[in-house]
Design an enzyme around this catalytic site. Structure first.
Site, PDB file in Angstrom:
ATOM      1  N   LYS A  22     -28.114  -6.264 -24.815  1.00 14.98           N
ATOM      2  CA  LYS A  22     -26.714  -5.809 -24.969  1.00 14.98           C
ATOM      3  C   LYS A  22     -25.745  -6.860 -24.430  1.00 14.98           C
ATOM      4  O   LYS A  22     -24.774  -7.218 -25.094  1.00 14.98           O
ATOM      5  CB  LYS A  22     -26.511  -4.511 -24.201  1.00 14.98           C
ATOM      6  CG  LYS A  22     -25.059  -4.111 -23.997  1.00 14.98           C
ATOM      7  CD  LYS A  22     -24.876  -2.828 -23.239  1.00 14.98           C
ATOM      8  CE  LYS A  22     -24.846  -2.974 -21.758  1.00 14.98           C
ATOM      9  NZ  LYS A  22     -23.586  -3.420 -21.162  1.00 14.98           N
ATOM     10  N   ASN A  23     -26.049  -7.412 -23.258  1.00 18.06           N
ATOM     11  CA  ASN A  23     -25.076  -8.289 -22.590  1.00 18.06           C
ATOM     12  C   ASN A  23     -25.068  -9.707 -23.133  1.00 18.06           C
ATOM     13  O   ASN A  23     -24.310 -10.549 -22.665  1.00 18.06           O
ATOM     14  CB  ASN A  23     -25.297  -8.270 -21.078  1.00 18.06           C
ATOM     15  CG  ASN A  23     -24.899  -6.916 -20.490  1.00 18.06           C
ATOM     16  OD1 ASN A  23     -24.267  -6.100 -21.176  1.00 18.06           O
ATOM     17  ND2 ASN A  23     -25.291  -6.660 -19.269  1.00 18.06           N
ATOM     18  N   ARG A  94     -15.383  -2.618 -21.434  1.00 18.41           N
ATOM     19  CA  ARG A  94     -14.877  -3.817 -20.779  1.00 18.41           C
ATOM     20  C   ARG A  94     -15.168  -5.077 -21.580  1.00 18.41           C
ATOM     21  O   ARG A  94     -14.350  -5.997 -21.622  1.00 18.41           O
ATOM     22  CB  ARG A  94     -15.534  -3.900 -19.409  1.00 18.41           C
ATOM     23  CG  ARG A  94     -15.179  -5.106 -18.641  1.00 18.41           C
ATOM     24  CD  ARG A  94     -15.860  -5.135 -17.311  1.00 18.41           C
ATOM     25  NE  ARG A  94     -15.601  -6.394 -16.687  1.00 18.41           N
ATOM     26  CZ  ARG A  94     -14.458  -6.726 -16.097  1.00 18.41           C
ATOM     27  NH1 ARG A  94     -13.481  -5.839 -16.086  1.00 18.41           N
ATOM     28  NH2 ARG A  94     -14.284  -7.887 -15.571  1.00 18.41           N
ATOM     29  N   CYS A 118     -14.151   0.947 -13.720  1.00 19.12           N
ATOM     30  CA  CYS A 118     -15.211   1.846 -14.192  1.00 19.12           C
ATOM     31  C   CYS A 118     -15.879   2.366 -12.922  1.00 19.12           C
ATOM     32  O   CYS A 118     -15.555   1.942 -11.812  1.00 19.12           O
ATOM     33  CB  CYS A 118     -16.159   1.088 -15.095  1.00 19.12           C
ATOM     34  SG  CYS A 118     -17.099  -0.110 -14.205  1.00 19.12           S
ATOM     35  N   ARG A 123     -13.248  -3.976 -11.316  1.00 18.67           N
ATOM     36  CA  ARG A 123     -13.460  -4.865 -12.470  1.00 18.67           C
ATOM     37  C   ARG A 123     -12.211  -5.677 -12.849  1.00 18.67           C
ATOM     38  O   ARG A 123     -11.692  -5.571 -13.946  1.00 18.67           O
ATOM     39  CB  ARG A 123     -13.964  -4.081 -13.683  1.00 18.67           C
ATOM     40  CG  ARG A 123     -15.097  -3.108 -13.465  1.00 18.67           C
ATOM     41  CD  ARG A 123     -16.405  -3.727 -13.038  1.00 18.67           C
ATOM     42  NE  ARG A 123     -17.075  -4.521 -14.033  1.00 18.67           N
ATOM     43  CZ  ARG A 123     -17.912  -4.032 -14.958  1.00 18.67           C
ATOM     44  NH1 ARG A 123     -18.101  -2.750 -15.031  1.00 18.67           N
ATOM     45  NH2 ARG A 123     -18.529  -4.845 -15.815  1.00 18.67           N
ATOM     46  N   ASP A 126      -8.819 -11.361 -13.119  1.00 16.70           N
ATOM     47  CA  ASP A 126      -8.011 -12.497 -12.635  1.00 16.70           C
ATOM     48  C   ASP A 126      -8.680 -13.842 -12.916  1.00 16.70           C
ATOM     49  O   ASP A 126      -7.997 -14.830 -13.233  1.00 16.70           O
ATOM     50  CB  ASP A 126      -7.722 -12.340 -11.136  1.00 16.70           C
ATOM     51  CG  ASP A 126      -8.999 -12.192 -10.321  1.00 16.70           C
ATOM     52  OD1 ASP A 126      -9.864 -11.369 -10.690  1.00 16.70           O
ATOM     53  OD2 ASP A 126      -9.166 -12.929  -9.346  1.00 16.70           O
ATOM     54  N   ASP A 307     -27.805  -5.192 -12.114  1.00 18.00           N
ATOM     55  CA  ASP A 307     -28.068  -4.121 -13.094  1.00 18.00           C
ATOM     56  C   ASP A 307     -29.421  -3.461 -12.878  1.00 18.00           C
ATOM     57  O   ASP A 307     -29.692  -2.403 -13.439  1.00 18.00           O
ATOM     58  CB  ASP A 307     -27.986  -4.662 -14.527  1.00 18.00           C
ATOM     59  CG  ASP A 307     -26.574  -5.073 -14.879  1.00 18.00           C
ATOM     60  OD1 ASP A 307     -26.392  -5.781 -15.877  1.00 18.00           O
ATOM     61  OD2 ASP A 307     -25.647  -4.699 -14.137  1.00 18.00           O
TER      62      ASP A 307
HETATM   63  C1  EPZ Z   1     -21.374  -8.493 -16.747  1.00 17.64           C
HETATM   64  O1  EPZ Z   1     -20.205  -7.791 -16.351  1.00 17.64           O
HETATM   65  C2  EPZ Z   1     -22.301  -7.440 -17.325  1.00 17.64           C
HETATM   66  N1  EPZ Z   1     -21.664  -6.806 -18.479  1.00 17.64           N
HETATM   67  C3  EPZ Z   1     -22.617  -6.381 -16.267  1.00 17.64           C
HETATM   68  O2  EPZ Z   1     -23.546  -5.472 -16.836  1.00 17.64           O
HETATM   69  C4  EPZ Z   1     -23.279  -7.081 -15.076  1.00 17.64           C
HETATM   70  O3  EPZ Z   1     -23.515  -6.131 -14.065  1.00 17.64           O
HETATM   71  C5  EPZ Z   1     -22.343  -8.176 -14.543  1.00 17.64           C
HETATM   72  O4  EPZ Z   1     -22.016  -9.104 -15.615  1.00 17.64           O
HETATM   73  C6  EPZ Z   1     -22.967  -8.964 -13.403  1.00 17.64           C
HETATM   74  O5  EPZ Z   1     -24.159  -9.538 -13.810  1.00 17.64           O
HETATM   75  C7  EPZ Z   1     -21.671  -7.465 -19.667  1.00 17.64           C
HETATM   76  O6  EPZ Z   1     -22.166  -8.569 -19.781  1.00 17.64           O
HETATM   77  C8  EPZ Z   1     -21.022  -6.756 -20.818  1.00 17.64           C
HETATM   78  P1  EPZ Z   1     -18.732 -10.191 -13.524  1.00 17.64           P
HETATM   79  P2  EPZ Z   1     -18.881  -8.621 -15.892  1.00 17.64           P
HETATM   80  O7  EPZ Z   1     -17.475 -10.696 -14.107  1.00 17.64           O
HETATM   81  O8  EPZ Z   1     -18.782  -9.847 -16.697  1.00 17.64           O
HETATM   82  C9  EPZ Z   1     -15.725  -9.781  -9.929  1.00 17.64           C
HETATM   83  C10 EPZ Z   1     -24.411  -3.374 -17.433  1.00 17.64           C
HETATM   84  O9  EPZ Z   1     -24.832  -2.419 -16.761  1.00 17.64           O
HETATM   85  N2  EPZ Z   1     -14.716 -10.352 -10.828  1.00 17.64           N
HETATM   86  O10 EPZ Z   1     -19.874 -11.138 -13.299  1.00 17.64           O
HETATM   87  O11 EPZ Z   1     -17.752  -7.685 -15.875  1.00 17.64           O
HETATM   88  C11 EPZ Z   1     -16.080  -8.349 -10.325  1.00 17.64           C
HETATM   89  O12 EPZ Z   1     -15.139  -7.439  -9.788  1.00 17.64           O
HETATM   90  C12 EPZ Z   1     -23.141  -4.093 -17.003  1.00 17.64           C
HETATM   91  O13 EPZ Z   1     -24.972  -3.822 -18.469  1.00 17.64           O
HETATM   92  C13 EPZ Z   1     -13.468 -10.688 -10.314  1.00 17.64           C
HETATM   93  O14 EPZ Z   1     -13.209 -10.509  -9.130  1.00 17.64           O
HETATM   94  O15 EPZ Z   1     -19.289  -8.987 -14.392  1.00 17.64           O
HETATM   95  C14 EPZ Z   1     -17.442  -8.158  -9.733  1.00 17.64           C
HETATM   96  O16 EPZ Z   1     -17.322  -7.794  -8.376  1.00 17.64           O
HETATM   97  C15 EPZ Z   1     -22.533  -3.496 -15.747  1.00 17.64           C
HETATM   98  N3  EPZ Z   1     -12.528 -11.214 -11.151  1.00 17.64           N
HETATM   99  C16 EPZ Z   1     -18.060  -9.556  -9.830  1.00 17.64           C
HETATM  100  O17 EPZ Z   1     -16.967 -10.469 -10.067  1.00 17.64           O
HETATM  101  C17 EPZ Z   1     -12.789 -11.434 -12.491  1.00 17.64           C
HETATM  102  O18 EPZ Z   1     -11.901 -11.936 -13.201  1.00 17.64           O
HETATM  103  C18 EPZ Z   1     -19.050  -9.709 -10.977  1.00 17.64           C
HETATM  104  O19 EPZ Z   1     -18.371  -9.421 -12.167  1.00 17.64           O
HETATM  105  C19 EPZ Z   1     -14.063 -11.083 -12.992  1.00 17.64           C
HETATM  106  C20 EPZ Z   1     -15.016 -10.548 -12.145  1.00 17.64           C
END
Ligand code: EPZ
Length: 419
Positions: A22-23, A94, A118, A123, A126, A307
């Site tokens: 999916k991701n 998202r 969520c 999420r 920035d 995950d």
């Molecule tokens: C991706 O989400 C995945 N989703 C998530 O899977 C996965 O848990 C996550 O990466 C971490 O591996 C998809 O790929 C669709 P991040 P994403 O940006 O991209 C902070 C599932 O269950 N952050 O790596 O949203 C954020 O708050 C889902 O399949 C900022 O601060 O994750 C978090 O604490 C859940 N500012 C951390 O980074 C930003 O601009 C990781 O988020 C972006 C993120």
């Protein structure tokens, strides 16, 4: 509302095949907007998140043909009729924010709803916006939408405060058609980033360093249609491995990629779960001796994947002794623990750590899926619990697991879906 009805299952035995990831599919679908030519993507299960993103793409004028039986999607962004995505649809998923990088790159403008938080955290986006600003884009926020535009995108060096998967993907997509070279420092190194980069390179993009924390993208004039087979879903694979372990079964998990699941195999082995490599793409998961409590910390790849935290918590709640889970990636990713506690799990949450005292037996009851992976964890607990468990709000689970009940039934689980 449909529910899963699960009764104590015998030791699961047999073979399970893992589907497309999916991701990886979601960013690849977004990236297909970068060309007016046709892209063909294989190994795409009809997950509700995939169907939702296809609907958003169709709203902006993209031709999408999804052959669910063949698990193949044909996507062609010949004429983009609007630069604004639908709030109702985009706010539910998202990953739709990944369209921003593609529209900005192709059309130099996009109007995308801010993705809501969520259950697992606020999420923010920035880091995505910081990356786009570095490429020369301006962003205004009004009425819950981000309106972003640029005369042209100019390559730059971008440092990510956190190796965000989504920000790395969005910036990589945007930089492919920018003028000059972009370097993303402290980039995410997840396997899904590599898959997206491989797809973009098949379209004609110039990318290097994917899979490391420094990715370089050299902008090109034009991108072309491409055919691509998506990587297997490492989190689905890990979930079924835990289904085998929690029921003390003996299951062959096939169509996996060893390099993607090394962190998961390492932690299963530490808990004394046997993980026998049959070949590059198949592992036999079984238990021989008593399982052991462990401590586990979620980290960006190649660390243990966040995950897999909820599924692993289900297993640890049935292993005698004290285990500890520390969740470093999301600020609120223990919400599923409350439902597990209703099944008799002994879990004490202190900020980002969960202390889990294993119990002999969980007991079945009515529970509610709180989010995608938390819901999967409840299924795993229900397989081993005494009595019947009813899981509601299973739409969360169907976002990321295709017909999980059918795959589990095939290896002996007592699970029914009740409309
Ligand atoms: C991706 O989400 C995945 N989703 C998530 O899977 C996965 O848990 C996550 O990466 C971490 O591996 C998809 O790929 C669709 P991040 P994403 O940006 O991209 C902070 C599932 O269950 N952050 O790596 O949203 C954020 O708050 C889902 O399949 C900022 O601060 O994750 C978090 O604490 C859940 N500012 C951390 O980074 C930003 O601009 C990781 O988020 C972006 C993120």
């Amino acid at each position: 509302m449909t529910k899963f009805i699960i009764k104590t299952s015998p030791c699961l035995t047999g073979k399970v095949s893992i589907g497309g990831c999916k991701n990886a599919i979601l960013p690849i679908l977004a990236a297909s907007l970068l060309t007016s030519e046709c892209c063909k993507i294989y190994s795409v299960p009809a997950l509700s998140d995939v169907i939702a993103l296809c609907s958003i793409l169709e709203d902006i004028g993209i031709d999408v043909a999804f052959d669910e039986k063949k698990e193949c999607i044909l996507v062609q962004a010949k004429n983009i009729v609007t630069l604004k995505t639908d709030y109702q649809k985009a706010s539910k998923m998202r990953a739709s924010f990944l369209i921003m990088g593609a529209l900005l790159s192709r059309c130099h403008e996009a109007i995308i709803p801010l993705p809501g938080g969520c259950p697992i955290g606020s999420r923010p986006v920035d880091l995505h916006l910081k990356g786009f600003a570095a490429l020369g884009a301006q962003a205004e926020q009004s009425h819950g939408f981000i309106h972003i535009f640029a005369k042209e995108l100019q390559g730059n060096k971008i440092y990510l405060d956190f190796p965000s998967v989504g920000a790395t993907e969005n910036i990589m997509i945007a930089a492919t058609l920018a003028k000059g070279t972009t370097t993303i420092v402290n980039a995410a190194a997840e396997p899904e980033i590599i898959d997206l980069a491989c797809f973009l390179k098949k379209m004609g993009a110039m990318i290097s360093g994917e899979g490391s924390n420094t990715i370089t993208i050299t902008g090109v004039e034009k991108l072309y249609g491409a055919e691509y087979t998506v990587m297997p879903d490492r989190i689905e694979a890990g979930t079924f491995m835990i289904a085998a372990a929690i029921t003390k079964g003996d299951v062959i998990v096939e169509k996996v990629r060893e390099k993607d699941i090394k962190p998961i195999l390492a932690k299963l082995s530490e808990a004394n779960v046997k993980t026998q490599k049959l070949d590059e793409n198949a592992f036999r998961i079984y238990t021989k001796e008593k399982l052991q409590p462990i401590s586990l910390k979620t980290m960006p790849f190649p660390g243990f994947p966040t995950d897999m935290q909820a599924p692993f918590m289900s297993l640890l709640s049935t292993i005698k002794g004290m285990s500890v889970i520390t969740e470093t990636v999301f600020e609120n990713r223990f919400i599923h623990a409350a439902e597990l506690q209703r099944m008799g799990a002994k879990i004490n949450i202190e900020s980002r750590s969960a202390m889990i005292e294993g119990v002999d037996k969980l007991t079945g009851t009515q529970v509610k899926a709180s989010d995608l992976r938390g819901g999967a964890g409840l299924i795993l607990s229900a397989l081993a619990a005494e009595g019947k468990t009813e899981i509601s709000d299973i739409y969360h689970i169907e976002r990321g697991y295709y017909h999980i009940e059918q795959k589990l039934k095939k290896i002996g689980a007592d699970i029914e879906i009740k409309p």
